[in-house]
Design an enzyme around this catalytic site. Sequence first.
Site, short mmCIF file in Angstrom:
data_model
loop_
_atom_site.label_atom_id
_atom_site.label_comp_id
_atom_site.label_asym_id
_atom_site.label_seq_id
_atom_site.Cartn_x
_atom_site.Cartn_y
_atom_site.Cartn_z
N PHE A 8 26.29 3.75 68.05
CA PHE A 8 26.92 2.57 67.45
C PHE A 8 28.40 2.47 67.83
O PHE A 8 28.82 1.56 68.56
CB PHE A 8 26.72 2.63 65.93
CG PHE A 8 27.62 1.75 65.13
CD1 PHE A 8 27.81 0.41 65.48
CD2 PHE A 8 28.29 2.24 64.02
CE1 PHE A 8 28.65 -0.41 64.73
CE2 PHE A 8 29.11 1.43 63.26
CZ PHE A 8 29.30 0.11 63.62
N ILE A 9 29.21 3.39 67.37
CA ILE A 9 30.65 3.32 67.67
C ILE A 9 30.91 3.71 69.11
O ILE A 9 31.71 3.08 69.82
CB ILE A 9 31.46 4.23 66.72
CG1 ILE A 9 31.21 3.85 65.25
CG2 ILE A 9 32.95 4.12 67.02
CD1 ILE A 9 31.88 4.77 64.25
N ASP A 29 22.22 12.50 73.36
CA ASP A 29 20.83 12.98 73.34
C ASP A 29 19.84 11.90 72.94
O ASP A 29 18.63 12.14 72.90
CB ASP A 29 20.69 14.21 72.43
CG ASP A 29 20.94 13.90 70.95
OD1 ASP A 29 21.18 12.72 70.60
OD2 ASP A 29 20.89 14.85 70.14
N LEU A 30 20.36 10.71 72.61
CA LEU A 30 19.54 9.53 72.25
C LEU A 30 18.70 9.76 71.00
O LEU A 30 17.69 9.11 70.80
CB LEU A 30 18.64 9.11 73.42
CG LEU A 30 19.37 8.74 74.73
CD1 LEU A 30 18.38 8.26 75.77
CD2 LEU A 30 20.43 7.67 74.47
N GLY A 33 21.26 7.10 69.40
CA GLY A 33 21.77 6.14 70.37
C GLY A 33 20.66 5.50 71.18
O GLY A 33 19.52 5.99 71.21
N TYR A 137 28.94 17.19 54.83
CA TYR A 137 29.38 16.37 55.97
C TYR A 137 30.91 16.39 56.07
O TYR A 137 31.47 16.59 57.16
CB TYR A 137 28.87 14.94 55.81
CG TYR A 137 29.49 13.97 56.78
CD1 TYR A 137 29.15 13.98 58.12
CD2 TYR A 137 30.43 13.03 56.35
CE1 TYR A 137 29.74 13.09 59.02
CE2 TYR A 137 31.01 12.13 57.24
CZ TYR A 137 30.66 12.17 58.58
OH TYR A 137 31.24 11.29 59.45
N ASN A 166 35.09 3.15 56.80
CA ASN A 166 33.69 2.75 56.96
C ASN A 166 33.59 1.73 58.09
O ASN A 166 33.92 0.55 57.92
CB ASN A 166 33.14 2.16 55.65
CG ASN A 166 32.62 3.25 54.74
OD1 ASN A 166 33.35 4.16 54.37
ND2 ASN A 166 31.34 3.16 54.40
N ARG A 204 35.13 0.87 49.40
CA ARG A 204 35.27 1.46 50.72
C ARG A 204 36.26 0.64 51.54
O ARG A 204 36.49 -0.53 51.27
CB ARG A 204 33.91 1.51 51.45
CG ARG A 204 32.87 2.41 50.79
CD ARG A 204 33.26 3.87 50.89
NE ARG A 204 32.26 4.76 50.30
CZ ARG A 204 32.29 5.19 49.05
NH1 ARG A 204 33.27 4.78 48.23
NH2 ARG A 204 31.38 6.02 48.60
N ARG A 265 24.28 8.45 44.52
CA ARG A 265 23.94 9.51 45.46
C ARG A 265 24.93 10.67 45.36
O ARG A 265 26.14 10.45 45.24
CB ARG A 265 23.94 8.96 46.89
CG ARG A 265 22.83 7.97 47.16
CD ARG A 265 22.97 7.37 48.54
NE ARG A 265 24.23 6.65 48.70
CZ ARG A 265 24.53 5.91 49.76
NH1 ARG A 265 23.67 5.79 50.75
NH2 ARG A 265 25.69 5.28 49.84
#
Length: 313
Positions: A8-9, A29-30, A33, A137, A166, A204, A265
């Site tokens: 994405f980025i 590594d797809l 992506g 993370y 974000n 965000r 979450r």
Amino acid sequence: MVTGGAGFIGSHVVEALMAEGWSVGVVDDLSSGRPENVPAGVELVQADVRSPEARDFFFRFKPEAVAHLAAQVSVAKSVTDPGLDAAINIEGTLAVAAACREAGVSRLVLASSAAVYGAPAYLPVDEAHPTVPLSPYGVSKLAAEHYVRVLSELAGASWVVLRYGNVYGPRQDALGEAGVVAVFVSKLVAGEAFPVHGDGQQSRDFVYVQDAAAATARAMAVEAAGGNVLNVAAGSATTVLELARALWAAAGRSGQPRLAFGEVRPGDIRQSRLDPGRAERVLGWRPAVGLEAGLRQTLLWWQKVSAVREGAG
């Protein structure tokens, strides 16, 4: 070179670098992506950044600068499988830093995250804010920052850490935990309710992907950026409920969006707003695309993708 450059980025970073006249190579590594995200003429090596194939590409391509965007990006997944998160985000960064040292790379730019800050002690959050991550993370991203700094300096190379807010926009996966905009847009196109975790008042700092890519491209080229940690964000806070209403309005819908509320979450930060002032001073960068315009562009992209998928079906 851009690791994760089919993502994405990363794919937007590749485009931004090409627009500046760079020759670009991509390692991806797809796993998330897509090869179609990589512009024509860009060599794509499908490999994990920890693999010998990726290391060999560093020696063959001999990049001057590397943007490391290959990562595990889901907070939720990091909570359920912190070992996998660490293997990708920490071990992967170690492998990239080692390849940069061995291949003589001049600058390594790391894509980090506002998640390293944890719950804000004050707003807006600047780069001097304490780093107390609330999720594995955030921990892995903070560890990656330190490794990039130390290993680059030991090798006599330059480094830059970018702490993204974000990021949203075209090509974002609706299945990704961080992709609340993509999730909402996909639900809007499908005529379904927007899923909201908790009360929707969590905020965000949303930054359009092309703005984030422009900052990353400048971080690879601006000499004065070396040795800096920089927030890449819009500098404004938007709640999840405000986002839902803004997207509804961008789509030209009347009334209020339909919402499906769920549980909070674990590991989620309640409030977030970053101070991008240092990035403006160091990079000469500021975000150019406001939320309303960015949402319209994202929605247009999703509508095109949905039409293509329906046609293929």
